[in-house]
Design an enzyme around this catalytic site. Sequence first.
Site, PDB file in Angstrom:
ATOM      1  N   ASP A  91      31.828  21.260  31.465  1.00 27.96           N
ATOM      2  CA  ASP A  91      30.908  22.386  31.582  1.00 27.96           C
ATOM      3  C   ASP A  91      29.748  21.964  32.481  1.00 27.96           C
ATOM      4  OD1 ASP A  91      28.824  24.153  31.187  1.00 27.96           O
ATOM      5  OD2 ASP A  91      29.013  24.206  29.012  1.00 27.96           O
ATOM      6  N   ASP A 113      32.989  33.198  36.194  1.00 29.30           N
ATOM      7  CA  ASP A 113      33.530  34.109  35.174  1.00 29.30           C
ATOM      8  C   ASP A 113      32.505  35.207  34.885  1.00 29.30           C
ATOM      9  OD1 ASP A 113      35.938  32.752  34.791  1.00 29.30           O
ATOM     10  OD2 ASP A 113      35.009  31.314  33.436  1.00 29.30           O
ATOM     11  N   LYS A 117      32.400  41.963  29.079  1.00 32.50           N
ATOM     12  CA  LYS A 117      32.004  42.699  27.861  1.00 32.50           C
ATOM     13  C   LYS A 117      30.543  42.409  27.533  1.00 32.50           C
ATOM     14  CE  LYS A 117      36.545  42.810  25.771  1.00 32.50           C
ATOM     15  NZ  LYS A 117      37.466  42.030  24.976  1.00 32.50           N
ATOM     16  N   ASP A 149      32.537  39.351  42.592  1.00 28.93           N
ATOM     17  CA  ASP A 149      33.019  40.715  42.841  1.00 28.93           C
ATOM     18  C   ASP A 149      32.659  41.639  41.673  1.00 28.93           C
ATOM     19  OD1 ASP A 149      34.781  39.363  41.184  1.00 28.93           O
ATOM     20  OD2 ASP A 149      36.536  40.486  41.838  1.00 28.93           O
ATOM     21  N   LYS A 187      41.192  32.055  45.514  1.00 28.24           N
ATOM     22  CA  LYS A 187      42.159  32.824  44.726  1.00 28.24           C
ATOM     23  C   LYS A 187      41.495  34.057  44.092  1.00 28.24           C
ATOM     24  CE  LYS A 187      44.893  32.082  40.559  1.00 28.24           C
ATOM     25  NZ  LYS A 187      45.304  31.053  39.597  1.00 28.24           N
ATOM     26  N   GLU A 189      38.710  35.549  44.953  1.00 31.75           N
ATOM     27  CA  GLU A 189      38.249  36.539  45.933  1.00 31.75           C
ATOM     28  C   GLU A 189      39.437  37.408  46.349  1.00 31.75           C
ATOM     29  OE1 GLU A 189      36.245  35.114  49.444  1.00 31.75           O
ATOM     30  OE2 GLU A 189      35.485  37.131  49.833  1.00 31.75           O
TER      31      GLU A 189
END
Length: 207
Positions: A91, A113, A117, A149, A187, A189
Amino acid sequence: MTNAQKRALEELWPAYGFGSDSGLAGQIAGYENAERSLEIGFGDGDALLSLAKEHPMRCFIGIDPHRPGAGRLLLRLQQEGIENIRIAIGDAAQLMPTIDPGSLSQILILFPDPWPKKRHHKRRLLTADFLHILSEKLQAQGRLHIATDWQEYADEILTALDATPALENEEGRLAFSERPDWRPLTKYERRGLRLGHQVFDIAAIKR
Ligand SMILES: C[S@@+](CC[C@H](N)C(=O)[O-])C[C@H]1O[C@@H](n2cnc3c(N)ncnc32)[C@H](O)[C@@H]1O
């Protein structure tokens, strides 16, 4: 994880891996005086590999907790004989204390990431607190580049950047950047573009 990836993690780790105790900013043989870039969340390593090949005199460090991706990257490093990449599995927030202040010329975070939610938003990495920690690792005039994105995350990152005095948004307050030519296509993108998502770039410079 495939057997080849497992084997790569076991056999290639001494050559390319960093432990949490060895210090990510420790001396890398042959690259002691090289410019140092860090990519957080390298995934399959597309961007690290492409940049490392393009800039053989620079040194690239990657952090990601996902072991299969690290295994895949290690295999490619060996196959292509790449020497200027080192990785840590973990991490980034936890590993940050092992990076020396002012030791990086560039930090890249590509398609982090999004935790879409609402109840998971607190897991998002790119808060003002974390940007402040990243700013301490950059040398003066060092650069931070982020792409995502997810518009709502992108807006949140712009606001966090605006609340980080040590970093200046290169395009002006609360503004996105153009996609720079040097940024490799990754990947995630490609996935975002396939889904018709807009991609947002954010560029900042250490004051
Ligand atoms: C959506 S993927 C993007 C991967 C790659 N950058 C790309 O553009 O294809 C997000 C990556 O961030 C990594 N990641 C998530 N949390 C992280 C953390 N706290 N520190 C470092 N990497 C993290 C994940 O394991 C995953 O590989």
